[in-house]
Write an enzyme that holds these catalytic residues in place. Structure first.
Site, short mmCIF file in Angstrom:
data_model
loop_
_atom_site.label_atom_id
_atom_site.label_comp_id
_atom_site.label_asym_id
_atom_site.label_seq_id
_atom_site.Cartn_x
_atom_site.Cartn_y
_atom_site.Cartn_z
N SER A 242 0.84 -1.22 0.00
CA SER A 242 0.00 0.00 0.00
C SER A 242 0.86 1.26 0.00
CB SER A 242 -0.96 0.01 1.19
OG SER A 242 -0.28 -0.17 2.41
N HIS A 272 -2.14 -8.77 1.85
CA HIS A 272 -1.78 -7.52 2.55
C HIS A 272 -2.92 -7.20 3.54
CE1 HIS A 272 0.15 -3.79 3.33
NE2 HIS A 272 -0.23 -3.08 2.28
N1 CMX Z 1 0.58 -19.82 5.38
C1 CMX Z 1 0.97 -20.72 4.43
N2 CMX Z 1 2.02 -20.55 3.63
C2 CMX Z 1 2.76 -19.45 3.82
C3 CMX Z 1 2.47 -18.50 4.81
C4 CMX Z 1 1.30 -18.70 5.60
N3 CMX Z 1 0.90 -17.82 6.51
N4 CMX Z 1 3.38 -17.51 4.77
C5 CMX Z 1 4.24 -17.84 3.77
N5 CMX Z 1 3.85 -19.00 3.21
C6 CMX Z 1 4.44 -19.68 2.04
C7 CMX Z 1 4.33 -18.76 0.82
O1 CMX Z 1 3.05 -18.80 0.27
C8 CMX Z 1 5.44 -19.30 -0.04
O2 CMX Z 1 5.00 -20.46 -0.66
P1 CMX Z 1 5.20 -20.69 -2.27
O3 CMX Z 1 6.65 -20.43 -2.52
O4 CMX Z 1 4.76 -22.08 -2.49
O5 CMX Z 1 4.35 -19.66 -2.94
C9 CMX Z 1 6.50 -19.71 0.98
O6 CMX Z 1 5.81 -19.86 2.23
C10 CMX Z 1 7.60 -18.68 1.15
O7 CMX Z 1 6.99 -17.43 1.45
P2 CMX Z 1 7.75 -16.37 2.39
O8 CMX Z 1 9.01 -15.98 1.67
O9 CMX Z 1 7.86 -16.87 3.77
O10 CMX Z 1 6.72 -15.17 2.42
P3 CMX Z 1 6.48 -14.02 1.36
O11 CMX Z 1 7.41 -12.92 1.65
O12 CMX Z 1 6.47 -14.54 -0.04
O13 CMX Z 1 4.98 -13.57 1.69
C11 CMX Z 1 3.16 -13.01 3.09
C12 CMX Z 1 4.66 -12.85 2.85
C13 CMX Z 1 2.75 -12.07 4.22
C14 CMX Z 1 2.40 -12.61 1.82
C15 CMX Z 1 2.87 -14.48 3.47
O14 CMX Z 1 3.53 -14.80 4.67
C16 CMX Z 1 1.40 -14.79 3.59
O15 CMX Z 1 0.76 -15.09 2.57
N6 CMX Z 1 0.81 -14.70 4.84
C17 CMX Z 1 -0.61 -14.87 5.01
C18 CMX Z 1 -1.36 -13.62 4.58
C19 CMX Z 1 -1.14 -12.48 5.58
O16 CMX Z 1 -1.25 -12.63 6.78
N7 CMX Z 1 -0.86 -11.29 5.04
C20 CMX Z 1 -0.73 -10.07 5.86
C21 CMX Z 1 0.70 -9.53 5.99
C22 CMX Z 1 0.74 -8.25 6.79
C23 CMX Z 1 0.07 -7.13 6.04
O17 CMX Z 1 0.57 -6.74 4.97
O18 CMX Z 1 -0.97 -6.63 6.49
#
Ligand code: CMX
Length: 442
Positions: A242, A272
Site C-alpha cells: 500500500s 496484505h
Molecule cells: N501460510 C501458508 N504458507 C505461507 C504463509 C502462511 N501464513 N506464509 C508464507 N507461506 C508460504 C508462501 O506462500 C510461499 O509459498 P510458495 O513459494 O509455495 O508460494 C512460501 O511460504 C515462502 O513465502 P515467504 O518468503 O515466507 O513469504 P512471502 O514474503 O512470499 O509472503 C506473506 C509474505 C505475508 C504474503 C505471506 O507470509 C502470507 O501469505 N501470509 C498470510 C497472509 C497475511 O497474513 N498477510 C498479511 C501480511 C501483513 C500485512 O501486509 O498486512
C-alpha cells in the site's frame, strides 16, 4: 503558514540541501547488489526508495522516526484518562521527526476537525452503489470521488512551481486524513446499519470521534483501542504494497487523492491488508467446522494442517520482512490482556500463537520464512469484542490509519523533489542470456 507546515518546511528545506550535497559527493557509491532471485522473488530486500517516516527491522519490527511501539506509547501525548497514544501525535512525529507537545497534538486535533468535511457528491456516489459492495471498494471509490477537492491538482494546473509541490500536497493530505473517519464511518453505517448515521462529536479527538461515529460502543475502552489501532497501523516503511503503490502513483504527480486510492486498492489484497478480514473469517469457519468455540490445541493443529493442505495460507501469519512476532501484534495482545477478560475469539487468537508457528516451520520443508503472527492476526478479535462483527469492514479501518503514514511520506517525497519512478524490468530471456554469458566467461 500553520505551525505544523512551518515546522515541516524548515526540516524539509534543510534535508533537501543536505541530500543535494550528499548526492554530489557520494552519488556513485554502491549500496547493494541485485540477485536474480530478487527479480523473481518480489524484489525482497532490494533498496529502491527513500522513506523518511519509519523504518522496519526484521527482528525488532517497526520504528517510527526511531521510536518503537512501546516507546511511542510512553512518549506520545494522550487524551485525558487514556493510556494509549493519540494518532495525531504520530502524524506530527512522522512529518517533522520531532515528538509533539500536548499543545501541538491538540492543534492537529482541532485543525483536522476544521478540515473534516466530506463533499456531498461523495455521499451521493456512495448511495448509488449496491449496499453489498465490498467496503474497500466503497472506500477507494469515495476517496477518488473527493479528488474534485484537490488543491494540488488545481494549483498544478495553474502552474505550481516544483519548489511548492510539497505545500499543496500537505494541504490535500491534511484535508484527506481529516475527512477519512467520517467517510469510513458513513460506509460502515450505510452497509451494516440501514444508513442510520451518527453525527461527529466536535468534543472528541480524531480516533475517538471515529469510534463514536461507528455507533457501536461509547465505551472509553473502545475509544482507547481506536487511538492505539490508528497509531500502530499507520506506517511500515516504504516497500509494503500500500505504501509503495501510493508512493509510485504520487511520483507521477497524481494528487494525494488518486495516490491514496491506489494505495488502498493494494491494501485490499488478501496477502496484505485484507488479511485482517481473512483471519476472523477463517477463525469463525474453524469454530463452525470443529463445532466448538473453545477448541483444543490438537483440534487447532488439525484444522491448520487441513487449511495448508487445501493450498491456502494461514491468514495473519508470515511476513515479507519480519522474522519475529510483529510488535503491532504484541501491542494489541497487551491491550487485550489489560482490557478484555475471557473473550472466546481472543482466546483462540492467543492459542494460535503457540500452535501455528511450529506447524508453519515444518510446512513445505521449512520454506515459510517467518512462522510468526503479523498485525492482522490480532486486530479483528479486538474489533469483534467491541461489537464490530462485520469483518469485511476491517480493512477500511486499517486504511484510515495507513493514510497518515503514506501521505506524510508523500509530502516528504514532494519536498525532496523526488522524480517519477521508473525502475528497470527484464525478460526471462534476457536473464538467461546474462547467465549464459557469465558461465562462458567462467
Ligand atoms: N501460510 C501458508 N504458507 C505461507 C504463509 C502462511 N501464513 N506464509 C508464507 N507461506 C508460504 C508462501 O506462500 C510461499 O509459498 P510458495 O513459494 O509455495 O508460494 C512460501 O511460504 C515462502 O513465502 P515467504 O518468503 O515466507 O513469504 P512471502 O514474503 O512470499 O509472503 C506473506 C509474505 C505475508 C504474503 C505471506 O507470509 C502470507 O501469505 N501470509 C498470510 C497472509 C497475511 O497474513 N498477510 C498479511 C501480511 C501483513 C500485512 O501486509 O498486512
Amino acid at each position: 503558514m500553520d505551525m505544523l507546515k512551518q515546522r515541516f518546511k524548515d526540516k524539509a528545506l534543510a534535508l533537501f540541501q543536505k541530500n543535494r550535497e550528499m548526492l554530489k559527493a557520494h552519488g556513485d557509491m554502491v549500496i547493494g547488489e541485485t540477485k536474480v532471485s530478487q527479480l523473481f522473488g518480489g524484489m525482497r530486500g532490494m533498496k529502491s526508495m527513500i522513506w523518511e517516516t519509519s523504518q522496519l527491522d526484521a527482528f525488532e519490527g517497526i520504528r517510527f522516526r526511531g521510536y518503537s511501539i512501546p516507546q511511542l506509547r510512553q512518549a506520545l501525548p494522550k487524551a485525558e484518562g487514556c493510556n494509549e497514544p493519540l494518532p495525531e501525535g504520530l502524524f506530527w512525529l512522522m512529518l517533522t521527526g520531532d515528538l509533539p507537545t500536548q499543545e501541538e497534538v491538540k492543534w492537529v486535533t482541532e485543525e483536522w476537525k476544521k478540515r473534516s468535511e466530506v463533499p456531498e457528491h461523495t455521499f451521493k456516489m456512495l448511495e448509488s452503489l449496491p449496499v453489498d459492495t465490498h467496503p474497500m471498494t466503497q472506500y477507494s471509490l469515495a476517496i477518488v470521488s473527493m479528488q474534485t477537492e484537490s488543491i494540488f491538482a488545481r494549483r498544478y494546473a495553474e502552474g505550481l512551481p516544483k519548489s511548492e509541490y510539497w505545500d499543496a500536497y500537505y494541504e490535500d493530505s491534511m484535508n484527506l486524513i481529516a475527512s477519512l473517519p467520517r467517510l469510513a464511518a458513513y460506509i460502515y453505517r450505510r452497509t451494516y446499519h440501514n444508513g442510520e448515521h451518527i453525527a461527529p462529536d466536535p468534543s472528541l479527538d480524531w480516533g475517538a470521534n471515529f469510534a463514536h461515529m461507528l455507533g457501536i460502543s461509547e465505551s472509553p475502552d473502545f475509544k482507547s483501542l481506536m487511538r492505539l489501532y490508528l497509531t500502530i497501523h499507520a506506517d511500515h516503511e516504504g516497500g509494503n504494497a500500500s505504501a509503495h503503490t501510493t508512493h509510485l502513483v504520487g511520483s507521477t504527480l497524481s494528487d494525494p487523492y488518486y495516490s491514496l486510492a491506489s494505495g488502498m486498492n493494494a491494501l485490499a489484497g488478501p496477502l496484505h491488508g485484507l488479511a485482517t478480514q481473512e483471519v476472523i473469517k477463517w477463525i469463525l469457519e474453524l469454530t463452525e467446522n470443529i463445532g466448538t468455540d473453545e477448541p483444543t490445541e490438537e483440534q487447532l493443529a488439525e484444522y491448520i494442517t487441513e487449511t495448508l493442505k487445501s493450498g491456502k495460507v494461514i491468514p495473519g501469519y508470515g511476513h515479507a520482512v519480519l522474522r519475529k512476532p510483529d510488535p503491532r501484534y504484541m501491542a494489541q495482545r497487551r491491550f487485550a490482556e489489560e482490557y478484555i477478560k475471557d473473550n472466546k475469539i481472543v482466546n483462540i487468537v492467543w492459542k494460535l500463537f503457540s500452535v501455528v508457528p511450529p506447524i508453519l516451520e515444518k510446512w513445505k520443508s521449512g520454506k515459510v520464512k517467518n512462522p510468526w503472527p503479523n498485525v492482522d492476526a490480532h486486530s479483528g478479535s479486538l474489533l469483534m469484542h467491541y461489537g464490530i462483527k462485520e469483518f469485511s469492514y476491517y480493512t477500511v479501518m486499517f486504511g484510515v490509519s495507513r493514510a497518515m503514514g503514506v501521505l506524510a511520506a508523500g509530502t516528504w517525497s514532494r519536498a525532496l523533489g523526488m522524480p517519477i519512478e521508473r525502475p528497470k524490468s527484464m525478460t526471462s530471456e534476457a536473464i538467461s542470456q546474462l547467465i549464459a554469458n557469465a558461465t562462458v566467461e567462467e
